[in-house]
Design a protein around this motif. Structure first.
Motif, short mmCIF file in Angstrom:
data_model
loop_
_atom_site.label_atom_id
_atom_site.label_comp_id
_atom_site.label_asym_id
_atom_site.label_seq_id
_atom_site.Cartn_x
_atom_site.Cartn_y
_atom_site.Cartn_z
N GLU A 11 0.84 -1.19 0.00
CA GLU A 11 0.00 0.00 0.00
C GLU A 11 0.87 1.24 0.00
OE1 GLU A 11 -2.48 0.06 3.44
OE2 GLU A 11 -0.87 -0.57 4.79
N GLY A 12 0.22 2.42 -0.07
CA GLY A 12 0.95 3.67 -0.06
C GLY A 12 0.95 4.39 -1.39
N PHE A 13 0.25 3.85 -2.40
CA PHE A 13 0.10 4.54 -3.68
C PHE A 13 -1.01 5.58 -3.57
CE2 PHE A 13 1.71 0.29 -4.56
CZ PHE A 13 2.83 0.57 -5.33
N ALA A 14 -1.05 6.51 -4.52
CA ALA A 14 -2.15 7.47 -4.55
C ALA A 14 -3.34 6.85 -5.28
CB ALA A 14 -1.71 8.76 -5.23
N PHE A 15 -3.15 6.48 -6.54
CA PHE A 15 -4.22 5.85 -7.31
C PHE A 15 -3.59 4.90 -8.32
CE2 PHE A 15 -7.68 5.56 -10.44
CZ PHE A 15 -8.76 5.36 -9.59
N PRO A 16 -3.32 3.66 -7.92
CA PRO A 16 -2.65 2.72 -8.82
C PRO A 16 -3.56 2.26 -9.95
CG PRO A 16 -3.29 1.61 -6.79
CD PRO A 16 -3.61 3.07 -6.61
N GLU A 17 -3.00 2.13 -11.13
CA GLU A 17 -3.74 1.73 -12.33
C GLU A 17 -2.78 1.04 -13.29
OE1 GLU A 17 -6.09 1.30 -14.30
OE2 GLU A 17 -7.84 2.56 -13.96
N GLY A 18 -3.34 0.62 -14.44
CA GLY A 18 -2.53 0.11 -15.55
C GLY A 18 -1.65 -1.07 -15.22
N LEU A 19 -2.08 -1.99 -14.37
CA LEU A 19 -1.22 -3.10 -13.96
C LEU A 19 -0.84 -3.99 -15.14
CD1 LEU A 19 -2.84 -4.34 -10.62
CD2 LEU A 19 -1.19 -2.49 -10.99
N ARG A 20 0.44 -4.37 -15.17
CA ARG A 20 0.95 -5.32 -16.16
C ARG A 20 1.99 -6.20 -15.49
NH1 ARG A 20 -2.71 -3.07 -18.14
NH2 ARG A 20 -2.89 -2.02 -20.15
N TRP A 21 1.99 -7.49 -15.82
CA TRP A 21 3.08 -8.37 -15.40
C TRP A 21 3.99 -8.55 -16.60
CZ3 TRP A 21 5.02 -10.12 -10.96
CH2 TRP A 21 5.97 -11.13 -11.02
N HIS A 22 5.26 -8.16 -16.45
CA HIS A 22 6.20 -8.19 -17.57
C HIS A 22 7.61 -8.33 -17.01
CE1 HIS A 22 7.97 -7.15 -21.48
NE2 HIS A 22 8.77 -6.31 -20.83
N ASP A 23 8.39 -9.20 -17.66
CA ASP A 23 9.80 -9.36 -17.30
C ASP A 23 9.95 -9.69 -15.81
OD1 ASP A 23 12.51 -9.48 -17.82
OD2 ASP A 23 12.83 -7.32 -17.53
N GLU A 24 9.09 -10.60 -15.33
CA GLU A 24 9.13 -11.08 -13.94
C GLU A 24 8.88 -9.99 -12.91
OE1 GLU A 24 9.25 -14.33 -13.43
OE2 GLU A 24 9.34 -14.49 -15.61
N ALA A 55 0.24 9.19 -15.49
CA ALA A 55 0.54 7.92 -16.16
C ALA A 55 -0.68 7.01 -16.17
CB ALA A 55 1.70 7.23 -15.47
N SER A 56 -0.86 6.28 -17.27
CA SER A 56 -1.94 5.31 -17.35
C SER A 56 -1.44 4.05 -18.02
CB SER A 56 -3.16 5.90 -18.06
OG SER A 56 -4.27 5.02 -17.94
N GLY A 57 -1.98 3.70 -19.21
CA GLY A 57 -1.68 2.43 -19.84
C GLY A 57 -0.20 2.20 -20.09
N LEU A 58 0.21 0.93 -20.00
CA LEU A 58 1.60 0.53 -20.20
C LEU A 58 1.68 -0.61 -21.22
CD1 LEU A 58 2.63 0.23 -16.43
CD2 LEU A 58 3.09 2.18 -17.94
N GLY A 59 2.80 -0.68 -21.93
CA GLY A 59 3.02 -1.77 -22.87
C GLY A 59 4.45 -1.70 -23.41
N TRP A 60 4.85 -2.69 -24.19
CA TRP A 60 6.23 -2.79 -24.63
C TRP A 60 6.33 -3.03 -26.13
CZ3 TRP A 60 4.31 -4.10 -20.05
CH2 TRP A 60 4.98 -3.62 -18.91
#
Length: 295
Positions: A11-24, A55-60
């Motif tokens: 915990e301790g984030f302001a407003f977490p979003e855009g979760l991705r699992w990548h590169d372990e 920041a919002s969406g993430l990808g590679w």
């Protein structure tokens, strides 16, 4: 329908979003602070880059460069692997809209980016909170950004396009329409063009972030309640339906399947809206079906 409760990871984030699992690692966009974080499976987090526009969406991309949605200035940023240098990958400011939102990046490097389409606070101030579930919600677009940074209109007429996912074969794109209360599917061609728009499922929920599992089912973070729902894939003669539920400690805004064995469901939760600046959390649940693997 099965049901279980999540547990707290960090915990301790302001407003977490855009979760991705990548590169372990788990990757997190903290929208309010604009910080992109990486987190180990045991909850140790480190800041990676700051996005002043939110920041919002993430990808590679194929070269391991990170793409990050910069919401307020309506740009797609590129964070170069190794150096951490940040550059503008694409500017979506010429498309009509209000603020960029979530994104999915295909294995071929094409990114699909949604837009709010309107200022939710202004709409609520004018019509009341019930307007978010009514016909007053303006339509919004989904853009396609090619690997060279060129911007194309992929689809329009969507009601707050939010989390997106692409099936393992790359042929179907699913987008959550938060205020449309449904998941919408499109066929995706070899060029990335979208067609054959159709409802995937209608929900008694406000679908936000989504992710696919190995059975083709979709986990859906419900921004309107403290839960994440698993929706089966529609088959011949059988409609999609909610089949599993994870109860969270606060409204859920994003989800991702990952961990060392792919069976951990990561959940981004917060007590209210980004403007409330209330502490956000990453919660987890162990699930039977692991993450989908793209082919």
């Amino acid at each position: 329908m099965t049901s279980q409760s999540s547990t707290l990871l960090c915990e301790g984030f302001a407003f977490p979003e855009g979760l991705r699992w990548h590169d372990e690692q788990l990757w997190i966009s903290d929208q309010t602070t604009g910080t992109v974080w990486t987190m180990t499976e045991d909850g140790a987090a480190e800041p990676l880059v700051n996005v002043p526009g939110g920041a919002s969406g993430l990808g590679w991309l194929a070269d391991a460069d990170l793409l990050v949605v910069s919401m307020a200035d309506r740009r797609l940023l590129r964070v170069h692997a190794g150096t951490g240098e940040v550059a503008v990958h694409a500017d979506l400011g010429n498309l009509p809209g209000y603020r960029l939102n979530d994104m999915v990046v295909a294995t071929d490097g094409q990114a699909y980016v949604g837009d709010f389409g309107f200022d939710p606070r202004a709409l609520v101030a004018r019509f009341g909170s019930s307007a978010l579930d009514g016909d007053q919600v303006p339509a919004a677009f989904l853009a396609r950004v090619d690997p060279d940074g060129s911007v194309h209109l992929a689809a329009d007429g969507l009601r707050f396009p939010n989390g997106c996912a692409i099936t393992a074969d790359g042929r179907t794109l699913i987008v959550a329409e938060t205020f449309g209360r449904q998941l919408t599917a499109f066929d995706r061609s070899e060029t990335g063009a979208l067609s054959a728009r159709r409802p995937w499922v209608t929900l008694d929920a406000r679908p936000d972030g989504i992710c696919l599992d190995a059975e083709g089912a979709i986990w859906v973070a419900n921004a309107g309640a403290a839960e994440c729902l698993r929706v089966s894939a529609p088959r011949a003669g059988r409609s999609a339906a909610v089949i599993d539920r994870v109860v969270t400690g606060a409204p859920a805004y994003s989800c991702a399947l990952g961990g060392s064995d792919g069976h951990t469901l990561f959940l981004a939760t917060a007590q209210n809206s980004p403007d409330a600046r209330t502490p956000g959390r990453i919660e987890i649940a162990r699930v039977d079906v692991p993450a989908a693997i793209s082919t």
